[in-house]
Design a protein around this motif. Structure first.
Motif, PDB file in Angstrom:
ATOM      1  N   SER A 244      64.563  -3.795  32.294  1.00 32.47           N
ATOM      2  CA  SER A 244      65.932  -4.305  32.218  1.00 32.47           C
ATOM      3  C   SER A 244      66.889  -3.130  32.167  1.00 32.47           C
ATOM      4  O   SER A 244      66.708  -2.191  31.379  1.00 32.47           O
ATOM      5  CB  SER A 244      66.108  -5.186  30.977  1.00 32.47           C
ATOM      6  N   VAL A 245      67.903  -3.140  33.055  1.00 29.95           N
ATOM      7  CA  VAL A 245      68.871  -2.051  33.128  1.00 29.95           C
ATOM      8  C   VAL A 245      70.261  -2.630  33.320  1.00 29.95           C
ATOM      9  O   VAL A 245      70.425  -3.791  33.714  1.00 29.95           O
ATOM     10  CB  VAL A 245      68.553  -1.085  34.299  1.00 29.95           C
ATOM     11  N   LEU A 246      71.267  -1.794  33.052  1.00 33.90           N
ATOM     12  CA  LEU A 246      72.641  -2.217  33.262  1.00 33.90           C
ATOM     13  C   LEU A 246      73.120  -1.814  34.648  1.00 33.90           C
ATOM     14  O   LEU A 246      72.674  -0.827  35.222  1.00 33.90           O
ATOM     15  CB  LEU A 246      73.565  -1.588  32.214  1.00 33.90           C
ATOM     16  N   SER A 247      74.070  -2.600  35.172  1.00 31.28           N
ATOM     17  CA  SER A 247      74.670  -2.281  36.461  1.00 31.28           C
ATOM     18  C   SER A 247      75.794  -1.273  36.285  1.00 31.28           C
ATOM     19  O   SER A 247      76.250  -1.005  35.174  1.00 31.28           O
ATOM     20  CB  SER A 247      75.241  -3.542  37.101  1.00 31.28           C
ATOM     21  N   GLN A 248      76.229  -0.737  37.408  1.00 33.36           N
ATOM     22  CA  GLN A 248      77.480  -0.012  37.417  1.00 33.36           C
ATOM     23  C   GLN A 248      78.621  -1.018  37.289  1.00 33.36           C
ATOM     24  O   GLN A 248      78.390  -2.215  37.125  1.00 33.36           O
ATOM     25  CB  GLN A 248      77.590   0.795  38.714  1.00 33.36           C
ATOM     26  N   ALA A 249      79.853  -0.561  37.365  1.00 26.79           N
ATOM     27  CA  ALA A 249      80.994  -1.465  37.239  1.00 26.79           C
ATOM     28  C   ALA A 249      80.864  -2.614  38.229  1.00 26.79           C
ATOM     29  O   ALA A 249      80.504  -2.419  39.393  1.00 26.79           O
ATOM     30  CB  ALA A 249      82.296  -0.705  37.470  1.00 26.79           C
ATOM     31  N   VAL A 250      81.156  -3.823  37.775  1.00 27.76           N
ATOM     32  CA  VAL A 250      81.017  -5.027  38.600  1.00 27.76           C
ATOM     33  C   VAL A 250      82.314  -5.271  39.360  1.00 27.76           C
ATOM     34  O   VAL A 250      83.391  -5.291  38.754  1.00 27.76           O
ATOM     35  CB  VAL A 250      80.667  -6.245  37.726  1.00 27.76           C
ATOM     36  N   ILE A 251      82.215  -5.434  40.682  1.00 30.23           N
ATOM     37  CA  ILE A 251      83.410  -5.702  41.472  1.00 30.23           C
ATOM     38  C   ILE A 251      83.949  -7.092  41.134  1.00 30.23           C
ATOM     39  O   ILE A 251      83.228  -7.960  40.641  1.00 30.23           O
ATOM     40  CB  ILE A 251      83.135  -5.588  42.983  1.00 30.23           C
ATOM     41  N   ALA A 252      85.219  -7.300  41.402  1.00 34.33           N
ATOM     42  CA  ALA A 252      85.909  -8.514  40.966  1.00 34.33           C
ATOM     43  C   ALA A 252      85.253  -9.778  41.497  1.00 34.33           C
ATOM     44  O   ALA A 252      85.122 -10.774  40.784  1.00 34.33           O
ATOM     45  CB  ALA A 252      87.378  -8.460  41.390  1.00 34.33           C
ATOM     46  N   GLN A 253      84.817  -9.745  42.778  1.00 34.84           N
ATOM     47  CA  GLN A 253      84.247 -10.947  43.363  1.00 34.84           C
ATOM     48  C   GLN A 253      82.939 -11.337  42.672  1.00 34.84           C
ATOM     49  O   GLN A 253      82.668 -12.513  42.435  1.00 34.84           O
ATOM     50  CB  GLN A 253      83.998 -10.746  44.862  1.00 34.84           C
ATOM     51  N   VAL A 254      82.114 -10.337  42.336  1.00 34.61           N
ATOM     52  CA  VAL A 254      80.867 -10.621  41.627  1.00 34.61           C
ATOM     53  C   VAL A 254      81.171 -11.062  40.207  1.00 34.61           C
ATOM     54  O   VAL A 254      80.536 -11.979  39.673  1.00 34.61           O
ATOM     55  CB  VAL A 254      79.952  -9.380  41.648  1.00 34.61           C
ATOM     56  N   ALA A 255      82.157 -10.441  39.571  1.00 32.67           N
ATOM     57  CA  ALA A 255      82.509 -10.799  38.198  1.00 32.67           C
ATOM     58  C   ALA A 255      82.917 -12.264  38.092  1.00 32.67           C
ATOM     59  O   ALA A 255      82.586 -12.941  37.111  1.00 32.67           O
ATOM     60  CB  ALA A 255      83.640  -9.899  37.698  1.00 32.67           C
ATOM     61  N   ALA A 256      83.618 -12.777  39.097  1.00 37.58           N
ATOM     62  CA  ALA A 256      84.040 -14.180  39.068  1.00 37.58           C
ATOM     63  C   ALA A 256      82.838 -15.116  39.083  1.00 37.58           C
ATOM     64  O   ALA A 256      82.803 -16.122  38.362  1.00 37.58           O
ATOM     65  CB  ALA A 256      84.958 -14.470  40.261  1.00 37.58           C
ATOM     66  N   GLU A 257      81.836 -14.779  39.897  1.00 35.27           N
ATOM     67  CA  GLU A 257      80.629 -15.599  39.943  1.00 35.27           C
ATOM     68  C   GLU A 257      79.863 -15.515  38.624  1.00 35.27           C
ATOM     69  O   GLU A 257      79.348 -16.502  38.121  1.00 35.27           O
ATOM     70  CB  GLU A 257      79.742 -15.130  41.101  1.00 35.27           C
ATOM     71  N   VAL A 300      72.070   0.324  37.981  1.00 38.51           N
ATOM     72  CA  VAL A 300      71.881  -0.056  39.369  1.00 38.51           C
ATOM     73  C   VAL A 300      73.215  -0.524  39.929  1.00 38.51           C
ATOM     74  O   VAL A 300      74.125  -0.881  39.186  1.00 38.51           O
ATOM     75  CB  VAL A 300      70.830  -1.178  39.535  1.00 38.51           C
ATOM     76  N   ALA A 301      73.316  -0.511  41.262  1.00 41.76           N
ATOM     77  CA  ALA A 301      74.530  -0.980  41.939  1.00 41.76           C
ATOM     78  C   ALA A 301      74.290  -2.381  42.480  1.00 41.76           C
ATOM     79  O   ALA A 301      73.362  -2.610  43.250  1.00 41.76           O
ATOM     80  CB  ALA A 301      74.906  -0.037  43.071  1.00 41.76           C
ATOM     81  N   VAL A 302      75.120  -3.332  42.054  1.00 46.59           N
ATOM     82  CA  VAL A 302      75.011  -4.714  42.510  1.00 46.59           C
ATOM     83  C   VAL A 302      75.784  -4.865  43.814  1.00 46.59           C
ATOM     84  O   VAL A 302      76.965  -4.526  43.887  1.00 46.59           O
ATOM     85  CB  VAL A 302      75.554  -5.694  41.457  1.00 46.59           C
ATOM     86  N   ILE A 303      75.091  -5.369  44.855  1.00 44.32           N
ATOM     87  CA  ILE A 303      75.733  -5.571  46.157  1.00 44.32           C
ATOM     88  C   ILE A 303      76.414  -6.945  46.212  1.00 44.32           C
ATOM     89  O   ILE A 303      77.579  -7.062  46.574  1.00 44.32           O
ATOM     90  CB  ILE A 303      74.710  -5.459  47.298  1.00 44.32           C
ATOM     91  N   CYS A 304      75.668  -7.977  45.856  1.00 41.44           N
ATOM     92  CA  CYS A 304      76.214  -9.319  45.968  1.00 41.44           C
ATOM     93  C   CYS A 304      75.405 -10.280  45.116  1.00 41.44           C
ATOM     94  O   CYS A 304      74.294  -9.964  44.675  1.00 41.44           O
ATOM     95  CB  CYS A 304      76.235  -9.798  47.419  1.00 41.44           C
ATOM     96  N   VAL A 305      75.980 -11.459  44.877  1.00 39.43           N
ATOM     97  CA  VAL A 305      75.288 -12.539  44.179  1.00 39.43           C
ATOM     98  C   VAL A 305      74.448 -13.290  45.188  1.00 39.43           C
ATOM     99  O   VAL A 305      74.909 -13.635  46.278  1.00 39.43           O
ATOM    100  CB  VAL A 305      76.300 -13.486  43.508  1.00 39.43           C
ATOM    101  N   ARG A 306      73.208 -13.566  44.862  1.00 43.84           N
ATOM    102  CA  ARG A 306      72.321 -14.312  45.750  1.00 43.84           C
ATOM    103  C   ARG A 306      72.164 -15.738  45.263  1.00 43.84           C
ATOM    104  O   ARG A 306      71.652 -16.578  45.951  1.00 43.84           O
ATOM    105  CB  ARG A 306      70.939 -13.641  45.827  1.00 43.84           C
TER     106      ARG A 306
END
Length: 306
Positions: A244-257, A300-306
């Protein structure tokens, strides 16, 4: 190269009508370093947007996210197109995408997918959506998920034969050399890679496909968040190896989801990652795609919500 109709006609595929239970448990793809080759493999360009299952009922169209959540309100333009063009009892799987200046725009698709019903109409005019369809799960209410990929592909092409944009089937080929050309030359149009599928494979809620991306990625489950629930700043994810690890800063679109998921899952508890970083837990069922190259680090860097 074969891109057109393959396998037997749909009339030879159909059996006893059994229907497809909604929400659908979707098939997934495993990230691999190289495309598999040899007899029995088929290839499709990987369109990057938001996964969408479309179900044309007798009365209307329902759109579903991989999590099972109903997302019709965010994709009203696609739902209207599906109601006008698809036969009742049709269930399709594909990607809702947005094109900007001749390139796929995943960020614009995220904006569309995270829109409220109030904003949906305005965003549909600003970012018109297209539905890139890669699988047909049902025709006329008949469940095709047990049928081989090539037969479902035949059903898909027949169902969409006279359907105009914005609903279109993705290209497919059984020639690995063509797939490699797609991988290299379609990158400038925003195509994220290539997905490989066995000709004989049924549709299953598991990693039944393989995908090669320009940036190597992996799917991870969100287990928590850092920051306020209404606007999480980072998310805790569980990687395939169990860490289990933390992401980098979450972009606004991912944060909304994330915020919607957190609200639906209810209050969490305090927990820590393997590196000892604190976060608040959230309910299961939310998957994100992360850049695999960062997985050896503590974030880790989050690309998108799946």
């Amino acid at each position: 190269m074969t891109i057109g109709l393959v396998g037997p006609a749909v009339s030879a595929v159909l059996g006893k009508p059994e229907g497809v239970e909604i929400p659908v448990a979707v098939a997934l793809a495993e990230s691999v370093a190289n495309l598999p080759a040899g007899p029995g493999w088929w290839y499709e360009p990987k369109f990057d947007g938001l996964r969408l299952v479309m179900h044309r009922t007798q009365e209307t169209v329902k759109c579903q996210a991989p999590s099972g959540r109903t997302i019709t309100g965010a994709w009203v333009d696609l739902a209207v197109a599906g109601q006008a063009a698809l036969r009742p009892g049709t269930v399709l799987d594909g990607e809702a995408v947005v094109w900007t200046d001749g390139r796929l725009d995943p960020s614009a698709a995220q904006v569309r997918g995270n829109s409220t019903p109030r904003r949906a109409s305005a965003l549909a005019a600003e970012y018109p959506a297209y539905y890139a369809v890669w699988d047909c799960l049902a025709v006329d209410g008949v469940d095709l998920r047990d049928r081989p990929y090539v037969e479902r592909r035949a059903a898909l092409l027949e169902v969409l034969a006279d359907v105009p944009p914005p609903i279109q089937p993705v290209p497919a080929t059984d020639d690995v050399d063509v797939a490699l050309v797609w991988f290299e030359q379609l990158r400038r149009q925003g195509i994220g890679g290539v997905v490989a599928k066995r000709a004989t494979s049924p549709y299953r809620p598991a990693r039944v496909w393989q995908k090669v991306r320009h940036s190597v990625t992996m799917d991870a489950e969100v287990v928590g968040y850092v920051g306020p629930a209404v606007q999480p700043q980072r998310v805790a994810v569980r990687l395939p190896d169990g860490r289990s690890v933390l992401s980098q800063a979450v972009i606004a679109q991912v944060a909304a989801e994330m915020a919607r998921h957190i609200t639906e899952s209810g209050p969490g508890r305090r927990a820590r990652t393997d590196a000892g970083e604190a976060y608040t837990t959230t309910g299961q069922g939310l998957m994100v795609e992360v850049v695999a190259g960062t997985a050896r680090h503590s974030t880790v860097a989050v690309i998108c919500v799946r």
